[in-house]
Write a protein that holds these residues in place. Sequence first.
Motif, short mmCIF file in Angstrom:
data_model
loop_
_atom_site.label_atom_id
_atom_site.label_comp_id
_atom_site.label_asym_id
_atom_site.label_seq_id
_atom_site.Cartn_x
_atom_site.Cartn_y
_atom_site.Cartn_z
N ASN A 131 0.87 6.65 4.77
CA ASN A 131 -0.15 6.67 5.78
C ASN A 131 -0.88 7.66 5.80
OD1 ASN A 131 -0.09 4.37 7.45
ND2 ASN A 131 1.55 5.24 8.90
N THR A 132 -0.41 9.03 5.28
CA THR A 132 -1.27 10.25 5.27
C THR A 132 -2.32 10.14 4.21
OG1 THR A 132 0.77 11.49 5.96
CG2 THR A 132 -1.07 12.72 4.81
N VAL A 133 -1.79 9.64 2.99
CA VAL A 133 -2.82 9.61 1.87
C VAL A 133 -3.73 8.27 1.98
CG1 VAL A 133 -0.83 10.41 0.44
CG2 VAL A 133 -1.06 8.16 0.57
N THR A 134 -3.42 7.18 2.55
CA THR A 134 -4.18 6.13 2.93
C THR A 134 -5.24 6.32 4.17
OG1 THR A 134 -2.91 4.90 4.14
CG2 THR A 134 -2.81 4.58 1.87
N SER A 135 -4.71 7.01 4.98
CA SER A 135 -5.75 7.20 6.16
C SER A 135 -6.81 8.30 6.02
CB SER A 135 -4.87 7.53 7.28
OG SER A 135 -4.42 9.20 7.23
N LYS A 136 -6.90 9.24 5.05
CA LYS A 136 -7.78 10.15 5.05
C LYS A 136 -9.18 9.33 4.57
CE LYS A 136 -5.05 13.89 3.04
NZ LYS A 136 -4.65 14.69 1.91
N SER A 137 -9.14 8.60 3.78
CA SER A 137 -10.40 7.92 3.52
C SER A 137 -10.52 6.51 4.31
CB SER A 137 -10.86 8.04 2.06
OG SER A 137 -10.87 9.16 1.57
N ASN A 138 -9.50 6.11 4.93
CA ASN A 138 -9.60 4.86 5.53
C ASN A 138 -9.54 3.62 4.62
OD1 ASN A 138 -9.61 2.71 7.56
ND2 ASN A 138 -11.86 2.49 7.70
N LEU A 139 -8.53 3.86 3.59
CA LEU A 139 -8.40 3.10 2.26
C LEU A 139 -7.74 1.60 2.73
CD1 LEU A 139 -7.29 5.84 -0.13
CD2 LEU A 139 -9.53 5.06 0.33
N SER A 140 -6.98 1.65 3.60
CA SER A 140 -6.33 0.40 4.03
C SER A 140 -5.63 0.40 5.33
CB SER A 140 -4.88 0.26 2.96
OG SER A 140 -4.12 1.20 2.96
N PRO A 172 -5.75 -3.54 1.62
CA PRO A 172 -6.79 -2.53 1.24
C PRO A 172 -8.41 -2.98 1.73
CG PRO A 172 -5.64 -3.54 -0.63
CD PRO A 172 -5.04 -4.40 0.60
N ASN A 173 -9.09 -2.01 1.99
CA ASN A 173 -10.24 -2.25 2.46
C ASN A 173 -11.06 -2.55 1.06
OD1 ASN A 173 -10.25 -1.27 5.11
ND2 ASN A 173 -10.32 0.62 4.78
N ARG A 174 -12.06 -3.46 1.15
CA ARG A 174 -12.70 -4.36 0.01
C ARG A 174 -13.01 -3.29 -0.93
NH1 ARG A 174 -14.09 -9.56 -0.39
NH2 ARG A 174 -13.71 -9.95 1.90
N LYS A 175 -13.87 -2.26 -0.46
CA LYS A 175 -14.74 -1.18 -1.23
C LYS A 175 -13.86 -0.15 -1.73
CE LYS A 175 -18.99 -2.09 0.89
NZ LYS A 175 -20.16 -1.52 1.52
N SER A 176 -12.37 -0.22 -1.59
CA SER A 176 -11.49 0.98 -1.74
C SER A 176 -10.44 0.56 -2.53
CB SER A 176 -11.01 1.66 -0.38
OG SER A 176 -12.07 2.08 0.37
N VAL A 177 -10.21 -0.62 -3.30
CA VAL A 177 -9.17 -1.00 -3.94
C VAL A 177 -8.72 -0.14 -5.14
CG1 VAL A 177 -8.33 -2.94 -5.27
CG2 VAL A 177 -9.39 -3.44 -3.46
N LYS A 178 -9.70 0.32 -5.84
CA LYS A 178 -9.29 1.18 -7.01
C LYS A 178 -8.86 2.57 -6.54
CE LYS A 178 -11.12 2.78 -11.44
NZ LYS A 178 -10.48 3.93 -11.30
N ARG A 179 -9.62 2.99 -5.37
CA ARG A 179 -9.19 4.30 -4.96
C ARG A 179 -7.99 4.49 -4.20
NH1 ARG A 179 -9.12 9.64 -5.11
NH2 ARG A 179 -9.09 10.70 -3.23
N LEU A 180 -7.58 3.31 -3.72
CA LEU A 180 -6.20 3.19 -2.95
C LEU A 180 -5.17 3.02 -4.13
CD1 LEU A 180 -4.31 2.79 -0.50
CD2 LEU A 180 -4.89 0.15 -0.94
N ARG A 181 -5.46 2.33 -5.24
CA ARG A 181 -4.30 2.34 -6.23
C ARG A 181 -4.14 3.69 -6.91
NH1 ARG A 181 -0.80 -1.33 -6.69
NH2 ARG A 181 -2.45 -3.07 -6.94
N ASP A 182 -5.33 4.48 -7.22
CA ASP A 182 -5.23 5.87 -7.74
C ASP A 182 -4.58 6.63 -6.74
OD1 ASP A 182 -6.69 4.95 -9.95
OD2 ASP A 182 -8.46 5.63 -9.10
N VAL A 183 -4.88 6.84 -5.61
CA VAL A 183 -4.01 7.70 -4.52
C VAL A 183 -2.71 7.11 -4.41
CG1 VAL A 183 -3.89 8.02 -2.02
CG2 VAL A 183 -6.03 8.10 -3.05
N LEU A 184 -2.14 6.12 -4.33
CA LEU A 184 -0.85 5.90 -4.40
C LEU A 184 -0.05 6.15 -5.78
CD1 LEU A 184 -0.95 2.01 -2.88
CD2 LEU A 184 -0.32 4.38 -1.56
N ASN A 185 -0.85 5.97 -6.74
CA ASN A 185 -0.33 6.23 -8.10
C ASN A 185 0.15 7.93 -7.99
OD1 ASN A 185 -0.03 3.88 -9.02
ND2 ASN A 185 -2.15 4.08 -10.02
#
Length: 424
Positions: A23-32, A366-379
């Motif tokens: 939740n912490t890593v995805t909420s910063k930029s509203n990734l998902s 995932p938010n439509r425009k943040s898919v790649k960013r979300l994947r990078d953050v989770l990795n």
Amino acid sequence: MSEFWLISAPGDKTNLQAWERMNTVTSKSNLSSNSKFHIPDLKVGTLDALVGLSDELGKLDSFAESVIKKIVQYIGEVMEDSKDKVQENLLANGVDLISYLTRFEWDMAKYPIKQPLKNISEALAKQVTQIEADLKTRSAAYNNIKGNLQSLEKKTVGNLLTRTLADIVHKEDFVLNSEYLITLLVVVPKSSYIQWQKTYESLSDMVVPRSTKMIAEDAEGGLFTVTLFRKVMDDFKAKARENRFMVREFYFDEKELKCEKEELMKLASDKKQQYVSNTSSWWLLFLDSLCYLPLRISLRNGFMIPEDSYEIHLALKIEGPLLRWLKVNFSEAFVAWIHVKALRVFVESVLRYGLPVNFQAMLLQPNRKSVKRLRDVLNVAFKHLDEVAAASIMDPSIDIPGLQLSNQEYYPYVYFKIDLSLLD
């Protein structure tokens, strides 16, 4: 966006650490948008059984998804006049698909968790296989009706040389039950109308004078009747062809024409009834009478029937048998599919993270425009779970020993995609 990521990561005593980290890593930029995905305590079994089951569940996952898409496709075909309403008919346990997925609860009655995982997998496979078999049977029957209707409908289009004449000719156009006389139908090009009128009586002997009449016309020509003696019929046909007048091979049979019309109407009705069948006639009479009553009717279960009689007609329309079956079994298949996903997460999490069972399953949209960013953050957040996998994502040339999936589908955390774009 209708794509969801079902992932899992090792948990602590309360499984809060993995959830909070994600939740912490995805909420910063509203990734998902995130929610916990609750999987009950299932029986683990042996490691060998889990490895074999992992492969079987992968195949079952793909199979279940394909069956669901076939059902959706048929719902679209049956609702051909209301395709914009297909999505609202796709429900799982009475709720929309996103609500069911984000609030998933294991169905303990259908899939008891005290039995081995393989038994649950086999029950799910049997259920989906039966739905597919029933779908084939019902779709074949529907396609037969649809095909026969299309064949008959094709006969009602086209030019006067090829189309059916059942809806054009009438009994009074013909001389019937005569031992000597017969009425023929002749297709004459528009440019030859005058020539036909001048020459038809002389094309052969024994043509009845002034017996021609145009009974139909299309863009290319007209359909004319002509009466003559039976014994000169072949000679008349030959002479007509020489003058580019085409005689239709048609003999008036009132019973046969009536049967053709009734068959077309019956097939059209049968096809429509697969989608919707109206309420019975006594209900319609009752509803029509409501037009004159300035009152509102309330049912005991709390639902309100509209005041307007027309709206009541619509409200009480009953779904046809095929559409009703498709909706019920779509729900069954979809629910089974999500249970397969839950099983896959459980099995892969145990194989990845070991015993005792302790992981947190999470559902991300995932938010439509943040898919790649979300994947990078989770990795980055979960790379400590599998350094080799994390490295392979950065460098696709690195092989992961023993992994059958492509590198692009393997991540440091357990991951499965759920795509709800079933209409595409």
